[in-house]
Design a protein around this motif. Structure first.
Motif, PDB file in Angstrom:
ATOM      1  N   CYS A  40       0.870  -1.173   0.000  1.00 43.71           N
ATOM      2  CA  CYS A  40       0.000   0.000   0.000  1.00 43.71           C
ATOM      3  C   CYS A  40       0.911   1.228   0.000  1.00 43.71           C
ATOM      4  O   CYS A  40       1.932   1.247   0.681  1.00 43.71           O
ATOM      5  N   PHE A  42       0.921   5.820  -0.726  1.00 43.53           N
ATOM      6  CA  PHE A  42       0.164   7.058  -0.868  1.00 43.53           C
ATOM      7  C   PHE A  42       0.677   7.819  -2.086  1.00 43.53           C
ATOM      8  O   PHE A  42       1.821   7.618  -2.505  1.00 43.53           O
ATOM      9  N   THR A  43      -0.120   8.732  -2.616  1.00 43.06           N
ATOM     10  CA  THR A  43       0.287   9.449  -3.821  1.00 43.06           C
ATOM     11  C   THR A  43       1.545  10.287  -3.606  1.00 43.06           C
ATOM     12  O   THR A  43       2.284  10.534  -4.545  1.00 43.06           O
ATOM     13  N   GLY A  59      -6.582  -0.871  -6.317  1.00 45.28           N
ATOM     14  CA  GLY A  59      -7.638  -0.019  -5.798  1.00 45.28           C
ATOM     15  C   GLY A  59      -7.094   1.351  -5.447  1.00 45.28           C
ATOM     16  O   GLY A  59      -5.909   1.509  -5.176  1.00 45.28           O
ATOM     17  N   VAL A  60      -7.998   2.334  -5.457  1.00 47.97           N
ATOM     18  CA  VAL A  60      -7.637   3.701  -5.102  1.00 47.97           C
ATOM     19  C   VAL A  60      -8.703   4.224  -4.143  1.00 47.97           C
ATOM     20  O   VAL A  60      -9.890   4.075  -4.401  1.00 47.97           O
ATOM     21  N   ASN A  61      -8.258   4.812  -3.059  1.00 56.44           N
ATOM     22  CA  ASN A  61      -9.171   5.416  -2.091  1.00 56.44           C
ATOM     23  C   ASN A  61      -9.067   6.926  -2.234  1.00 56.44           C
ATOM     24  O   ASN A  61      -8.180   7.556  -1.676  1.00 56.44           O
ATOM     25  N   ASP A  62      -9.964   7.507  -3.007  1.00 55.33           N
ATOM     26  CA  ASP A  62      -9.955   8.957  -3.235  1.00 55.33           C
ATOM     27  C   ASP A  62     -10.528   9.728  -2.057  1.00 55.33           C
ATOM     28  O   ASP A  62     -10.486  10.946  -2.030  1.00 55.33           O
ATOM     29  N   GLU A  63     -11.074   9.042  -1.069  1.00 55.53           N
ATOM     30  CA  GLU A  63     -11.714   9.702   0.062  1.00 55.53           C
ATOM     31  C   GLU A  63     -10.884   9.620   1.335  1.00 55.53           C
ATOM     32  O   GLU A  63     -11.363   9.871   2.424  1.00 55.53           O
ATOM     33  N   TYR A  64      -9.602   9.299   1.183  1.00 51.01           N
ATOM     34  CA  TYR A  64      -8.716   9.239   2.341  1.00 51.01           C
ATOM     35  C   TYR A  64      -8.516  10.654   2.873  1.00 51.01           C
ATOM     36  O   TYR A  64      -8.261  11.578   2.098  1.00 51.01           O
TER      37      TYR A  64
END
Length: 66
Positions: A40, A42-43, A59-64
């Protein structure tokens, strides 16, 4: 195998150290019977590093939270 932390000090970045460490972790994982590796990131960290090493985004969590 889950790769939890792979961190390279600034003075060793862009010198192949991360690549060598990742290859060694994968080699040890295979030796122990692992059939795949996941991690995992982070950008602001190193998603392109992992992509360049052959990893795929699952997967991408855009709401982190920020």
């Amino acid at each position: 195998m889950y790769l939890d932390v792979l961190w390279i000090a600034d003075e060793y970045r862009h010198k192949g150290c991360g690549k060598a460490m990742l290859h060694e972790a994968e080699r040890l994982g295979k030796e122990l019977g692992c059939t795949f590796t996941h991690t995992c990131t982070f950008t602001y960290q190193s998603p392109n590093f992992y992509k360049n090493m052959g990893y795929e985004v699952l997967g991408v969590n855009d709401e982190y939270p920020d």
